[in-house]
Design an enzyme around this catalytic site. Structure first.
Site, PDB file in Angstrom:
ATOM      1  N   LYS A  86       0.822  -1.117   0.003  1.00  0.00           N
ATOM      2  CA  LYS A  86       0.083  -0.076  -0.050  1.00  0.00           C
ATOM      3  C   LYS A  86       1.060   1.295   0.047  1.00  0.00           C
ATOM      4  CE  LYS A  86      -2.956   2.684   3.031  1.00  0.00           C
ATOM      5  NZ  LYS A  86      -3.727   2.438   4.594  1.00  0.00           N
ATOM      6  N   ASP A 132      -2.699  10.702   3.431  1.00  0.00           N
ATOM      7  CA  ASP A 132      -4.085  10.191   3.308  1.00  0.00           C
ATOM      8  C   ASP A 132      -4.940  11.274   4.048  1.00  0.00           C
ATOM      9  OD1 ASP A 132      -6.601   8.861   3.443  1.00  0.00           O
ATOM     10  OD2 ASP A 132      -5.952   7.479   4.932  1.00  0.00           O
ATOM     11  N   LYS A 187     -10.231  13.163   7.899  1.00  0.00           N
ATOM     12  CA  LYS A 187      -9.600  12.978   9.273  1.00  0.00           C
ATOM     13  C   LYS A 187      -9.505  14.194  10.166  1.00  0.00           C
ATOM     14  CE  LYS A 187      -6.572   9.218   7.780  1.00  0.00           C
ATOM     15  NZ  LYS A 187      -6.898   8.013   8.513  1.00  0.00           N
ATOM     16  N   GLU A 201      -9.724   3.629   2.267  1.00  0.00           N
ATOM     17  CA  GLU A 201      -9.087   3.570   0.690  1.00  0.00           C
ATOM     18  C   GLU A 201      -7.870   2.586   0.560  1.00  0.00           C
ATOM     19  OE1 GLU A 201      -5.581   4.954   2.829  1.00  0.00           O
ATOM     20  OE2 GLU A 201      -7.695   5.649   3.133  1.00  0.00           O
ATOM     21  N   ARG A 218      -7.653  -0.500   1.332  1.00  0.00           N
ATOM     22  CA  ARG A 218      -8.178  -1.748   0.891  1.00  0.00           C
ATOM     23  C   ARG A 218      -8.649  -1.821  -0.686  1.00  0.00           C
ATOM     24  NH1 ARG A 218     -12.382  -1.968   5.476  1.00  0.00           N
ATOM     25  NH2 ARG A 218     -10.609  -0.858   6.339  1.00  0.00           N
TER      26      ARG A 218
END
Length: 425
Positions: free
Chosen positions: A193, A198, A205, A277, A279
């Site tokens: 990954k 992120d 977040k 995200e 996965r």
């Protein structure tokens, strides 16, 4: 030039004036007084204490310093800032092995600690390919598929997650083939990954939760470092590496809650949380890995807070449908002084994120994905793994430390690099 302090290990208790301390100092040397309960942990914690004293250069001395004791010390002594040195103890073979570990772990750490501005998705893919190429110039070929070209190959997860950024998402496909023959079978496929930052997307977040999210590409760094270490140690098997790289940002063209992605294998996925995200991008990488025909697929990701809550930062969580793979991972981790712990993953976990619009949702629409979040995420990935392959999923709870702790300096830890390198071997 800073002179080194000699560090010794001893089973003797310190002199009384050192109180309960497990470290004593004597002129230009120090002793770590082992209590015999968990020597590796104690050594790593002692190294953190020594480093926090402002000591930047040490020399490990004495026959008690076996390879894992030395590595535990190094892991505690290393920091994100450069300017420190550790002189190994032992013969040339031991020192060479430790240098291979240091170089590979340092590369992984540098990637994780890089700022999100300097490490775009394509930059991550290029850096990984260039470093591995430098280790085996005539044995590696690589391709980077980026931007809209991802859709031509049906890599909808990487494209969907990364389309909100001005900097394009990318999939690195790297082939380490020491035989040079195109018909040599691929023995292991690695998937990482590579979310270089992120924000959480529209499921945004908090500021505090976002601060460390430059490290969300820790899985890509870990499998790259592991392959590099295996190559340094003389790997002669054909291995393929897939890094799923994207920035998860908000914009007018970012993916949204309620979107449905149709993957290459026909699986449809409703997006109920844009912060789940990892996965989504790994699903592409696992399909690519499955297409290689490799009998063993290993993926690594900083995937869920649930794994962190379950095992803390001193372990990495592992999942597999095959009990023997979990046992093997624990065996290999123990051999190199790393820690893994298996969490449950049963077939029914695949049904724990239902959707009225698609085969599955990418999470559950509750905070943190709800109960069993790490297992549900692992089972989501399971949908994209070839049925006849052995598969091992690392949820890297211990790949990054937000702050200085008794075991780790703040930043990337490279915890997991050694275990995966052993599994490759």
């Amino acid at each position: 030039m800073t002179s080194s302090i000699n560090i010794h290990l001893t089973l003797q208790q310190p002199e009384s004036h050192w109180g309960n301390s497990d470290i004593s100092f004597h002129s230009d040397s120090a002793k770590i007084h082992l209590n015999g309960q968990d020597n590796l942990r104690q050594i790593q914690m002692a190294a953190r204490k020594i480093r926090s004293q402002g000591i930047n250069a040490v020399s490990l001395q004495g026959d008690s310093w076996d390879i894992n004791n030395q590595w535990a010390f190094y892991q505690g002594f290393a920091t994100a800032k450069s300017g420190f040195t550790v002189e190994w103890y032992g013969d040339d073979k031991i020192q060479k092995s430790l240098e291979h570990r240091r170089e590979s772990a340092s590369f992984a750490r540098q990637l994780v600690n890089a700022t999100p501005e300097e490490l775009s998705p394509v930059a991550l893919a290029e850096a990984a390919a260039e470093w591995l190429q430098s280790l085996a110039p005539n044995k590696i070929t690589s391709t980077i598929i980026k931007g809209e070209a991802l859709l031509e190959h049906q890599w909808v997860g990487i494209h969907g997650v990364g389309r909100g950024s001005e900097r394009p998402p990318a999939l690195l496909e790297l082939d380490f083939n020491p035989s040079g023959k195109s018909d040599t079978p691929v023995e292991v496929a690695l998937v990482g990954k590579g979310i270089t930052f992120d924000s959480g997307g529209y499921s945004i977040k908090s500021s505090e939760g976002m601060l460390g999210m430059k490290a969300d590409m820790g899985g890509a760094a870990t499998v790259t470092g592991a392959l590099g270490l295996a190559i340094k140690n003389g790997l002669n098997k054909r291995i393929k590496l897939f890094l799923c790289c994207a920035e998860n940002l908000i914009s007018g063209h970012a993916y949204k809650l309620g979107d449905v992605l149709t993957y290459k294998n026909g699986t449809t996925v409703e997006v109920v949380n844009t912060d789940a995200e990892g996965r989504l991008v790994l699903a592409d990488g696992l399909q690519a890995a499955s297409e290689t025909g490799a009998p063993l697929i290993i993926n690594a990701a900083t995937l869920t807070g649930a794994a962190y809550n379950a095992v803390g930062t001193n372990y990495n969580a592992i999942f597999s449908p095959q009990t023997e793979m979990l046992d093997l991972a624990r065996e290999k981790a123990t051999a190199v002084a790393e820690r893994v712990w298996p969490l449950p993953m049963d077939p029914w976990h695949k049904d724990m994120c239902p959707s009225p619009y698609a085969d599955t949702a990418n999470s559950r629409p509750v905070k943190g994905g709800g109960a069993g979040g790490a297992s549900n995420a692992a089972a989501f990935l399971w949908r994209f793994v070839r049925d006849d392959a052995k598969w091992l999923h690392f949820d890297l709870a211990g790949a990054f430390s937000d702050n200085n702790s008794p075991l780790w300096a703040a930043g990337g830890t490279a915890h997991g690099v050694l275990t995966i390198a052993e599994l490759i071997k």
